[in-house]
Motif scaffolding. Structure first.
Motif, PDB file in Angstrom:
ATOM      1  N   GLY A 111      18.781  34.764  -8.759  1.00 26.98           N
ATOM      2  CA  GLY A 111      18.181  34.198  -9.960  1.00 26.98           C
ATOM      3  C   GLY A 111      18.882  34.686 -11.207  1.00 26.98           C
ATOM      4  N   PHE A 112      18.134  34.687 -12.301  1.00 31.98           N
ATOM      5  CA  PHE A 112      18.719  35.008 -13.598  1.00 31.98           C
ATOM      6  C   PHE A 112      18.916  36.509 -13.782  1.00 31.98           C
ATOM      7  N   SER A 113      17.822  37.266 -13.812  1.00 29.37           N
ATOM      8  CA  SER A 113      17.974  38.686 -14.143  1.00 29.37           C
ATOM      9  C   SER A 113      17.340  39.646 -13.138  1.00 29.37           C
ATOM     10  N   GLY A 114      16.293  39.215 -12.466  1.00 27.17           N
ATOM     11  CA  GLY A 114      15.615  40.131 -11.556  1.00 27.17           C
ATOM     12  C   GLY A 114      14.563  40.987 -12.225  1.00 27.17           C
ATOM     13  N   GLU A 115      14.145  40.639 -13.441  1.00 26.98           N
ATOM     14  CA  GLU A 115      13.128  41.434 -14.139  1.00 26.98           C
ATOM     15  C   GLU A 115      11.817  41.465 -13.363  1.00 26.98           C
ATOM     16  N   THR A 116      11.394  40.318 -12.847  1.00 28.13           N
ATOM     17  CA  THR A 116      10.140  40.267 -12.084  1.00 28.13           C
ATOM     18  C   THR A 116      10.241  41.130 -10.837  1.00 28.13           C
ATOM     19  N   LEU A 117      11.395  41.075 -10.156  1.00 31.85           N
ATOM     20  CA  LEU A 117      11.585  41.897  -8.967  1.00 31.85           C
ATOM     21  C   LEU A 117      11.570  43.377  -9.332  1.00 31.85           C
ATOM     22  N   ARG A 118      12.254  43.739 -10.403  1.00 39.16           N
ATOM     23  CA  ARG A 118      12.268  45.137 -10.832  1.00 39.16           C
ATOM     24  C   ARG A 118      10.858  45.661 -11.045  1.00 39.16           C
ATOM     25  N   ASP A 119      10.028  44.887 -11.740  1.00 38.64           N
ATOM     26  CA  ASP A 119       8.677  45.338 -12.043  1.00 38.64           C
ATOM     27  C   ASP A 119       7.807  45.380 -10.788  1.00 38.64           C
ATOM     28  N   ALA A 120       7.964  44.396  -9.896  1.00 38.79           N
ATOM     29  CA  ALA A 120       7.183  44.387  -8.661  1.00 38.79           C
ATOM     30  C   ALA A 120       7.603  45.535  -7.747  1.00 38.79           C
ATOM     31  N   LEU A 121       8.910  45.804  -7.695  1.00 38.00           N
ATOM     32  CA  LEU A 121       9.399  46.929  -6.888  1.00 38.00           C
ATOM     33  C   LEU A 121       8.863  48.252  -7.405  1.00 38.00           C
ATOM     34  N   ALA A 122       8.763  48.387  -8.720  1.00 36.68           N
ATOM     35  CA  ALA A 122       8.309  49.653  -9.306  1.00 36.68           C
ATOM     36  C   ALA A 122       6.948  50.051  -8.760  1.00 36.68           C
ATOM     37  N   GLU A 123       6.049  49.095  -8.637  1.00 36.18           N
ATOM     38  CA  GLU A 123       4.709  49.401  -8.137  1.00 36.18           C
ATOM     39  C   GLU A 123       4.753  49.812  -6.673  1.00 36.18           C
ATOM     40  N   ALA A 124       5.517  49.080  -5.860  1.00 41.58           N
ATOM     41  CA  ALA A 124       5.607  49.420  -4.440  1.00 41.58           C
ATOM     42  C   ALA A 124       6.281  50.772  -4.240  1.00 41.58           C
ATOM     43  N   LEU A 125       7.332  51.046  -5.014  1.00 41.54           N
ATOM     44  CA  LEU A 125       8.051  52.309  -4.856  1.00 41.54           C
ATOM     45  C   LEU A 125       7.211  53.490  -5.325  1.00 41.54           C
ATOM     46  N   ASP A 126       6.347  53.267  -6.314  1.00 41.37           N
ATOM     47  CA  ASP A 126       5.425  54.327  -6.725  1.00 41.37           C
ATOM     48  C   ASP A 126       4.513  54.722  -5.562  1.00 41.37           C
ATOM     49  N   ILE A 138      15.130  50.799   3.336  1.00 42.47           N
ATOM     50  CA  ILE A 138      15.001  49.738   2.342  1.00 42.47           C
ATOM     51  C   ILE A 138      16.391  49.204   2.031  1.00 42.47           C
ATOM     52  N   ALA A 139      16.550  47.899   2.075  1.00 49.31           N
ATOM     53  CA  ALA A 139      17.821  47.272   1.709  1.00 49.31           C
ATOM     54  C   ALA A 139      17.525  46.104   0.774  1.00 49.31           C
ATOM     55  N   VAL A 140      18.032  46.185  -0.441  1.00 46.91           N
ATOM     56  CA  VAL A 140      17.801  45.154  -1.453  1.00 46.91           C
ATOM     57  C   VAL A 140      19.152  44.558  -1.850  1.00 46.91           C
ATOM     58  N   ARG A 141      19.219  43.228  -1.837  1.00 42.55           N
ATOM     59  CA  ARG A 141      20.419  42.533  -2.304  1.00 42.55           C
ATOM     60  C   ARG A 141      20.022  41.617  -3.462  1.00 42.55           C
ATOM     61  N   VAL A 142      20.824  41.663  -4.519  1.00 41.49           N
ATOM     62  CA  VAL A 142      20.521  40.897  -5.723  1.00 41.49           C
ATOM     63  C   VAL A 142      21.729  40.050  -6.105  1.00 41.49           C
ATOM     64  N   LEU A 143      21.509  38.748  -6.284  1.00 38.82           N
ATOM     65  CA  LEU A 143      22.555  37.819  -6.724  1.00 38.82           C
ATOM     66  C   LEU A 143      22.206  37.328  -8.119  1.00 38.82           C
ATOM     67  N   ILE A 144      23.044  37.619  -9.098  1.00 35.39           N
ATOM     68  CA  ILE A 144      22.779  37.173 -10.468  1.00 35.39           C
ATOM     69  C   ILE A 144      24.031  36.522 -11.058  1.00 35.39           C
ATOM     70  N   SER A 145      23.826  35.739 -12.101  1.00 36.37           N
ATOM     71  CA  SER A 145      24.944  35.067 -12.764  1.00 36.37           C
ATOM     72  C   SER A 145      25.703  36.046 -13.656  1.00 36.37           C
ATOM     73  N   ASP A 146      27.000  35.892 -13.687  1.00 37.97           N
ATOM     74  CA  ASP A 146      27.858  36.741 -14.506  1.00 37.97           C
ATOM     75  C   ASP A 146      27.907  36.194 -15.932  1.00 37.97           C
ATOM     76  N   MET A 147      27.170  36.829 -16.815  1.00 35.36           N
ATOM     77  CA  MET A 147      27.070  36.335 -18.185  1.00 35.36           C
ATOM     78  C   MET A 147      28.274  36.700 -19.051  1.00 35.36           C
ATOM     79  N   THR A 148      29.315  37.266 -18.458  1.00 38.88           N
ATOM     80  CA  THR A 148      30.538  37.518 -19.225  1.00 38.88           C
ATOM     81  C   THR A 148      31.473  36.312 -19.194  1.00 38.88           C
ATOM     82  N   VAL A 149      31.120  35.283 -18.389  1.00 41.49           N
ATOM     83  CA  VAL A 149      31.951  34.087 -18.304  1.00 41.49           C
ATOM     84  C   VAL A 149      31.161  32.897 -18.851  1.00 41.49           C
TER      85      VAL A 149
END
Length: 288
Positions: A111-126, A138-149
């Protein structure tokens, strides 16, 4: 439920599928074609058992398949109901937490940034930190768009064209989220709370138009990013941009069932294949 149930058909004795899978297919078709509308009560288990000439246990297994696909809800003492349309969009957080109840956790995000995933992970990891959840790996893979191009989105609204300043703002957002995910997962490994903890981020040059989560290879959550015009501050000046709105985007849930031909099973498999194909071909390492 007293009305005519002929629209539910009969079992096919020549079909190699189990009776429970055939019944689930009949009910699923009735739901997706709106013969059974959102909020409708399904025929009772005894009614379905009598109609199809099977044991109630067989009907229960069929209903479990539909519940796993989030097509129906069951209410104790009231029966099963077609999930209301407003309920089809689901909340990600409880499913992330449920994924962490497994000994080996895998989460893929595109997706775009993974902000929702970051916040949801924070609760589970706590909860892992305090011992309430105890996965081994735990294995997490994240695919995001390269905003430098150059990107089609986000863009300057006036010209509908790529703008480096607009992308710089987007890049800051994506980096914060990506770095947050990497740091959160790495911390658990550093603390020795998990035998193996890995988070990897890769980038690609396609504009983000949807978000996709794959949990433990068995559940998928999928949603579209609406494109909206809004004014943001770029280098201290207001600028109208076409932006992707990810916050509160409805997510739709698909789950693997015992029926390989079910909509949920096929969607999950197609999602996994799509993610792996991008990950292993056009995606490249994120340099945080």
């Amino acid at each position: 439920m007293s009305e005519n149930l002929d629209f539910l058909g009969q079992l096919d004795p020549d079909d190699p599928k189990q009776a429970s899978q055939q019944i689930a297919n009949k009910l699923r078709a009735a739901i997706l074609t709106r013969r059974l509308s959102p909020g409708d009560k399904l025929p009772s288990q005894p009614e379905l058992a009598a109609r199809y000439g099977v044991a109630r246990e067989t009907v229960k297994r069929a209903l479990e398949l539909l519940r796993a696909e989030r097509l129906i809800v069951t209410r104790q003492g009231s029966g099963a109901f077609v999930r209301a349309q407003t309920q089809r969009a689901v909340e990600l957080r409880p499913h992330i937490e449920a994924a962490f109840e497994r000994p080996h956790v895998t989460i893929d995000f595109a997706g775009f940034s993974g902000e929702t995933l970051r916040d949801a992970l924070a609760e589970a990891l706590d909860k892992v930190r305090v011992g309430r959840l105890a996965p081994e790996t735990i294995a997490v893979r994240v695919l995001i768009s390269d905003m430098t191009v150059p990107m089609a989105l986000p863009s300057r609204a006036e010209t509908q064209a790529d703008d480096p300043a607009v992308r710089e703002r987007a890049e800051r957002i994506t980096r914060r989220a990506a770095d947050g995910i990497i740091d959160q997962v790495a911390e658990l490994g550093d603390l020795g709370l998990i035998r193996s903890a890995m988070a990897e981020v890769r980038m690609h040059r396609a504009s983000p138009l949807f978000k996709l989560y794959i949990l433990n290879g068995e559940e998928v959550f999928y949603g579209f990013y609406p494109v909206v015009e809004r004014t943001v501050s770029i280098k201290g000046e207001p600028l109208a941009i076409y932006d992707l709105m990810g916050k509160d985007v409805p997510l739709f849930h698909y789950a693997v069932t015992d029926d390989d031909a079910s909509h949920g099973t096929q969607f999950v498999e197609a999602s996994r294949q799509w993610f792996d194909s991008v990950w292993s071909t056009i995606a490249y390492r994120y340099e945080g």
